[in-house]
Design a protein around this motif. Structure first.
Motif, PDB file in Angstrom:
ATOM      1  N   GLN A 637       0.696  -0.873   0.170  1.00 44.58           N
ATOM      2  CA  GLN A 637       0.277  -0.174   0.264  1.00 44.58           C
ATOM      3  C   GLN A 637       0.593   1.118  -0.259  1.00 44.58           C
ATOM      4  N   THR A 638       2.141   1.706  -1.410  1.00 40.89           N
ATOM      5  CA  THR A 638       2.163   2.992  -0.670  1.00 40.89           C
ATOM      6  C   THR A 638       1.289   3.824  -1.378  1.00 40.89           C
ATOM      7  N   GLY A 639       0.562   4.326  -2.045  1.00 36.54           N
ATOM      8  CA  GLY A 639      -0.738   5.486  -1.620  1.00 36.54           C
ATOM      9  C   GLY A 639       0.423   5.835  -2.754  1.00 36.54           C
ATOM     10  N   HIS A 640       0.621   5.604  -3.981  1.00 39.87           N
ATOM     11  CA  HIS A 640       0.504   6.017  -5.724  1.00 39.87           C
ATOM     12  C   HIS A 640      -0.174   5.580  -6.045  1.00 39.87           C
ATOM     13  N   VAL A 641      -1.208   5.962  -7.036  1.00 40.64           N
ATOM     14  CA  VAL A 641      -1.470   5.880  -7.822  1.00 40.64           C
ATOM     15  C   VAL A 641      -1.689   5.324  -8.811  1.00 40.64           C
ATOM     16  N   ARG A 642      -0.410   5.877  -9.687  1.00 44.75           N
ATOM     17  CA  ARG A 642       0.099   4.880 -10.909  1.00 44.75           C
ATOM     18  C   ARG A 642       0.352   3.440 -10.794  1.00 44.75           C
ATOM     19  N   ALA A 645      -2.370   1.142 -10.091  1.00 42.53           N
ATOM     20  CA  ALA A 645      -3.017   0.946 -11.470  1.00 42.53           C
ATOM     21  C   ALA A 645      -2.636   0.075 -12.524  1.00 42.53           C
TER      22      ALA A 645
ATOM     23  N   LEU B  21      -1.925   6.167 -18.977  1.00 48.56           N
ATOM     24  CA  LEU B  21      -1.298   6.080 -17.123  1.00 48.56           C
ATOM     25  C   LEU B  21      -0.597   6.004 -16.715  1.00 48.56           C
ATOM     26  N   LEU B  22      -0.148   4.769 -16.660  1.00 53.32           N
ATOM     27  CA  LEU B  22       1.246   4.440 -15.892  1.00 53.32           C
ATOM     28  C   LEU B  22       2.450   5.487 -16.171  1.00 53.32           C
ATOM     29  N   MET B  30      -3.706  11.670 -16.970  1.00 54.25           N
ATOM     30  CA  MET B  30      -4.192  10.730 -16.134  1.00 54.25           C
ATOM     31  C   MET B  30      -5.255   9.991 -16.491  1.00 54.25           C
ATOM     32  N   PHE B  94       0.915  13.054  -4.715  1.00 53.48           N
ATOM     33  CA  PHE B  94       0.112  12.169  -3.316  1.00 53.48           C
ATOM     34  C   PHE B  94       0.456  11.227  -2.842  1.00 53.48           C
ATOM     35  N   SER B  95       0.497  10.928  -1.667  1.00 53.07           N
ATOM     36  CA  SER B  95       0.931   9.206  -1.212  1.00 53.07           C
ATOM     37  C   SER B  95       0.869   9.150   0.406  1.00 53.07           C
ATOM     38  N   MET B  97      -1.087   7.987   1.593  1.00 52.85           N
ATOM     39  CA  MET B  97      -2.285   7.187   2.110  1.00 52.85           C
ATOM     40  C   MET B  97      -1.704   5.886   1.955  1.00 52.85           C
ATOM     41  N   LYS B  98      -0.363   6.127   2.916  1.00 51.43           N
ATOM     42  CA  LYS B  98       0.443   4.853   2.162  1.00 51.43           C
ATOM     43  C   LYS B  98       0.285   3.457   3.555  1.00 51.43           C
ATOM     44  N   GLY B  99       0.222   2.111   2.892  1.00 52.14           N
ATOM     45  CA  GLY B  99      -0.193   1.261   4.374  1.00 52.14           C
ATOM     46  C   GLY B  99       1.134   1.475   5.399  1.00 52.14           C
TER      47      GLY B  99
END
Lengths: 661, 99
Positions: A637-642, A645, B21-22, B30, B94-95, B97-99
Motif C-alpha cells: 500500500q504505497t499510496g501511489h495511484v500509478r 493502476a 496512465l502508467l 492520467m 499524493f502518497s 495514504m500509504k499502509g
C-alpha cells in the motif's frame, strides 16, 4: 409411529383418571415456574402453599392414577401417554411421552408421597423462625424472604425432574430428568451460597456425578447407533434379539450405564460427593440424598435389567461394588462426628445393599429395599433435622446427648427409623427387605457365599452404627440444651413416616413368616422373578433369617454395651495409636478424597499451569506470524495511484491468462 | 474483417491509454488516458454489437458514456481539490495514504 397409534388406542380405552398422568410431573413444574417468576412478590404463607400444594396435588393425582391403574392391573400391565414430539427427524423420533407400569408407579408414589411429606416438613424447618423460636444463624437463607421462595422453587423443580426421570418412556427423556435432578442437587447443596465451603461441596457433587453422566450419555449414543431406537422397551427387546449374551457391545453399554448409576447413587468409586452433599439443608438431604435421587441408579439398572442380563459379567461387578460400598461406608459411618454424615454414609451403605441385590438378580428385592429405605431414611433425616433444629444448628453428636426426655417425639421416631435401618426382626420394614436381599444373596445362582457373608457383616455394622448414633444423641448426659419439640408441620411427616417405616415391610412376607408376596407379585409384570438354586427350601430360609436376625441384634447389643454406659472402653480404644489412625482413616472415607486429590486434582492443576504456558506460546507465535505477514503485506500500500493502476492491470492480465488456460 | 479492424483499434487505444496512465505523472493527463481506455472498451462493445446484430453493444456504449461523464465530473472535482491542497498536479506527490 407405532407408539403414537398405540397411545391413541390407549387414550381411547384408558379410563378417565389415567389420562391425568401428565399432570403428575406438570404440577411441580408449574409450582417451580410460579415460584421462580413471582416468588419475590408472594408472601411466606403463599410460597409455602404453592410449594407444598403442587407436590401434594401431584401425590393426590398419583393416588387416583394408581388406583385406576391397579384396577385393571394384570390385564393391562402398562399405560403409555404421548404428549408431543420433542425431536422428529428422519433418523429418530423422540417424544415427550410417559410410560406407567408397576415399576414407575412405585417410584412415582415414593417421589410424590415422601416428597410431599418432606415439603410439608420444610415449611416449618426452613421458615427460620419456627414455633420453637429458633432463628437461622446469620448468613443462612430462611432469614431472607427470597431464600424461602428459592428453596421451594428448587425443590419443586427437583420433584418435576425426578418424575420425568421415572416416568420417561425413552432414554433421552430419562436423561433429561437425570440431568435435571443433578442440577437441583447442585443448587440445593449450595443453597446457603454465602459459605464458600458449601459452594465447593455443591461443585464437587456436580462434577463427580458428571463423570457418571458422561459415561451414561456415551452409553446412550452407542445404544442408539447400534439399535436405532431410544424407547426403553423397544431398545431392550431389540438388544435381546441382536446381541448374544456376553457380547462385547452389550458389556460395553452395560458398563457405561453402570458408571452412570454409580455416580448418581454414590457407589464406589464415585461415592465421595455424598458425605459433602450434607452441606445442604436437612430436608434436601432427606429428599434428594436419601429417598429419591441417589436411588435413581438403582432404578436405571432395574429399568434396563434386560440389558444387564445380557452382560452377566457386569452384573457380577454390580454385586461386588454393592458389597464393597456397603462395607466401606458402614465402617465410615461408625466413626463420624456429624449426625448428618453418619446418615450419609448409612445411605451409601444401604444403596450398596440395593446394588448387591441387583447384582445377584434379585430385582424386586432391590426395589423393596428402595421402598423401605426411602421411608426409614427420610424419617431418620427428618428426625435428625428436628434434633439439629432444636439445638440451634448443632450437628456434632459429641455435643449432643440425653435428648430422650427432652424431645420424646423425635426420640421415638428416630428409634423407629434406626430400628428399621438395622432390621429389628418382625416389627420393622427394614428387616423384611434386608432379609429378602440376604436370602437372595444366599440362594441365587448368581451369588457367592462370600457375598452373603459380607452382607451379613454389613447387617452387624448397620446395627452398630445406627444405635451408636441413637445412644450418643438421645442417651447419656445432656450436653446442649434443646429448645423443644418442633411444631405441627414437622411432627406430622415424622409420625406418618414412622408409621410407614414399620408397615411397608408387611407388603412382602417371606415364606417362613406368613408367606404373603404382594410386592414381588406386583413387580413380577415388569421384573423377572428371582431365581434360586435347587435345594433351597423353607428350613434353609429360616436358618438364613435367624443368622441375619442374630447378626443385627448382635450389632445393636454391641452398640448398647459400647456406647450406652459412658463409652470409656471405646474412648480408650480410639485413644490407642492404631485406633486413632483407623478413626481418622475411616472418618475421611477411606482416604478416597485424598487419593483423588493426589492422583487427579493436583496433577491436573499442575498440568494446566505448566501446559498453559506451552500452549500459550503456540498461540502467541501465531499472533507474531500474523503480525509480520501484515507488515509485509502493508508495504504494497504505497499510496501511489500509478502503482495501484499498474497492479490492477497486471492482476487483470494474470486473471485473463488463467482463464485463457 | 470490419470487426477485426475495430477490435485491433480498440486494443491499440486501450494500450495507449494504459501506457499513458502508467507513465504520465500529471493527474489531468492520467484522466485523459482513462477516457481513452473507456472509449476503447466502448468501441469493442460497438464492434461486438455490430457483428452479432444485437442492440446490447450500443446499450453498453450508452452506459459507458454515462459512467464516463459521471467519473469525469467527480474526478475533476478531486483534481481541483488536490491542486488547491498540494499546489501541484503530480500524482506521486499524493502518497499520504500509504499502509
Amino acid at each position: 409411529m407405532n407408539s403414537q397409534v398405540a397411545s391413541q388406542v390407549n387414550l381411547v380405552t384408558g379410563s378417565q383418571m389415567l389420562r391425568l398422568l401428565w399432570l403428575i410431573p406438570a404440577l411441580p413444574l408449574a409450582g417451580f415456574l410460579l415460584l421462580a417468576l413471582f416468588g419475590g412478590r408472594l408472601s411466606r404463607r403463599q410460597v409455602a402453599r404453592v410449594g407444598c400444594g403442587s407436590v401434594g396435588a401431584a401425590a393426590l393425582i398419583t393416588a387416583l392414577v394408581g388406583a385406576d391403574f391397579l384396577r385393571a392391573f394384570p390385564d393391562r400391565p402398562s399405560y403409555h401417554q404421548m404428549l408431543w414430539k420433542w425431536i422428529d427427524t428422519s433418523e429418530m423420533t423422540v417424544g415427550v411421552s410417559w410410560y406407567l407400569d408397576a415399576l414407575s408407579l412405585l417410584m412415582v408414589a415414593v417421589v410424590t408421597g415422601i416428597g410431599f411429606l418432606i415439603h410439608l416438613y420444610s415449611v416449618e424447618y426452613m421458615s427460620g423462625t419456627g414455633e420453637a423460636g429458633v432463628s437461622a444463624p446469620a448468613g443462612r437463607a430462611g432469614e431472607d424472604h427470597q431464600g424461602y421462595a428459592r428453596f421451594f422453587a428448587y425443590m419443586n423443580l427437583f420433584v418435576a425432574a425426578m418424575l420425568t426421570l421415572v416416568l420417561a418412556d425413552n432414554l433421552l427423556l430419562l436423561y433429561l430428568g437425570w440431568e435435571g435432578v443433578g442440577l437441583c442437587s447442585y443448587l440445593l447443596i449450595g443453597f446457603w451460597y454465602r459459605e464458600p465451603e458449601y459452594g465447593a461441596a455443591a461443585q464437587k457433587a456436580f462434577i463427580v456425578t458428571r463423570i457418571g453422566d458422561t459415561a451414561f450419555a456415551v452409553g446412550l449414543f452407542i445404544l442408539f447407533t447400534q439399535l436405532k431406537s431410544l424407547s426403553i422397551q423397544q431398545v431392550q427387546t431389540l438388544a435381546a434379539e441382536a446381541w448374544p449374551i456376553g457380547s462385547n457391545v452389550a458389556v460395553i453399554v452395560a458398563v457405561l450405564f453402570l458408571v452412570g448409576a454409580l455416580g448418581k447413587s454414590a457407589q464406589l468409586p464415585l461415592q465421595v460427593w455424598l458425605p459433602d452433599a450434607m452441606a445442604g439443608p436437612t430436608p434436601v438431604s432427606a429428599l434428594i440424598h436419601a429417598a429419591t435421587m441417589v436411588t435413581a441408579g438403582v432404578y436405571l439398572i432395574a429399568r434396563m435389567h434386560q440389558l444387564f442380563e445380557l452382560a452377566p459379567s457386569v452384573q457380577e461387578v454390580v454385586a461386588m461394588i454393592g458389597l464393597l460400598t456397603l462395607l466401606l461406608a458402614a465402617c465410615s459411618a461408625l466413626v463420624q462426628r456429624d449426625i448428618k454424615r453418619v446418615l450419609a454414609y448409612s445411605t451409601m451403605s444401604q444403596i450398596g445393599y440395593m446394588f448387591l441385590a441387583l447384582g445377584v438378580g434379585a430385582w424386586s428385592a432391590a426395589l423393596f429395599h428402595f421402598l423401605t429405605h426411602a421411608c426409614f431414611k427420610a424419617l431418620l433425616f427428618l428426625a435428625a433435622g428436628s434434633v439439629i433444629h432444636s439445638l440451634g444448628h448443632e450437628q456434632d453428636i459429641f455435643r449432643m446427648g440425653g435428648l430422650r426426655r427432652r424431645l420424646p417425639l423425635t426420640f421415638w421416631t428416630f428409634l423407629i427409623g434406626a430400628a428399621a435401618m438395622s432390621g429389628v426382626p418382625f416389627i420393622t420394614s427394614g428387616f423384611y427387605s434386608k432379609d429378602w436381599i440376604l436370602w437372595s444373596a444366599w440362594s441365587s445362582p448368581l451369588s457367592h457365599r462370600w457375598i452373603w457373608f459380607g452382607a451379613l457383616l454389613g447387617t452387624l455394622l448397620t446395627g452398630l452404627y445406627s444405635f451408636r448414633l441413637l445412644f450418643r444423641v438421645f442417651f447419656g448426659e445432656v450436653r446442649t440444651q434443646p429448645i423443644g419439640e418442633p411444631g405441627v408441620a414437622m411432627r406430622v411427616p415424622l409420625l406418618v413416616l414412622a408409621f410407614l417405616a414399620v408397615t411397608v415391610g408387611f407388603l412382602e412376607l417371606p415364606r417362613t413368616l406368613g408367606d404373603l408376596p404382594l410386592f414381588s407379585r406386583y413387580l413380577s409384570h415388569v421384573l423377572p422373578a428371582i431365581e434360586t438354586i435347587p435345594g433351597m427350601d423353607k428350613s434353609v430360609e429360616a436358618l438364613v433369617q435367624i443368622a441375619v436376625t442374630f447378626s443385627a441384634l448382635l450389632g445393636m447389643g454391641l452398640a448398647a454395651v459400647l456406647f450406652l454406659p459412658r463409652a470409656t472402653f471405646v474412648d480408650r480404644l480410639a485413644g490407642t495409636s492404631l485406633g486413632r489412625a483407623l478413626v481418622i482413616f475411616w472418618r475421611g472415607g477411606w482416604g478416597f478424597d485424598r487419593m483423588y486429590d493426589g492422583l487427579i486434582v493436583r496433577p491436573w492443576l499442575h498440568l494446566t499451569r505448566e501446559s498453559g504456558e506451552l500452549i500459550d506460546r503456540g498461540y502467541e507465535s501465531l499472533a507474531v506470524a500474523a503480525e509480520s505477514f501484515h507488515v509485509w503485506l502493508s508495504r504494497t500500500q504505497t499510496g501511489h495511484v500509478r502503482w495501484y493502476a499498474a497492479t490492477v492491470a497486471v492482476g487483470a492480465l494474470v486473471l485473463l491468462g488463467l482463464f485463457a488456460m | 474483417m470490419l470487426t477485426t479492424h475495430a477490435l485491433v483499434l480498440a486494443i491499440m487505444l486501450f494500450c495507449i491509454g494504459l501506457v499513458g496512465l502508467l507513465s504520465r505523472r500529471n493527474v489531468l493527463y492520467m484522466l485523459l488516458s482513462l477516457e481513452i481506455m473507456l472509449n476503447a472498451a466502448s468501441l469493442a462493445f460497438i464492434a461486438g454489437g455490430a457483428r452479432w446484430g444485437q442492440a446490447d453493444g450500443e446499450i453498453m456504449f450508452l452506459f459507458i458514456l454515462t459512467l464516463a461523464a459521471a467519473e469525469v465530473s467527480v474526478a475533476l472535482g478531486i483534481v481541483l481539490q488536490l491542486s488547491y491542497r498540494f499546489q501541484t498536479l503530480d500524482a506521486d506527490a499524493f502518497s499520504e495514504m500509504k499502509g
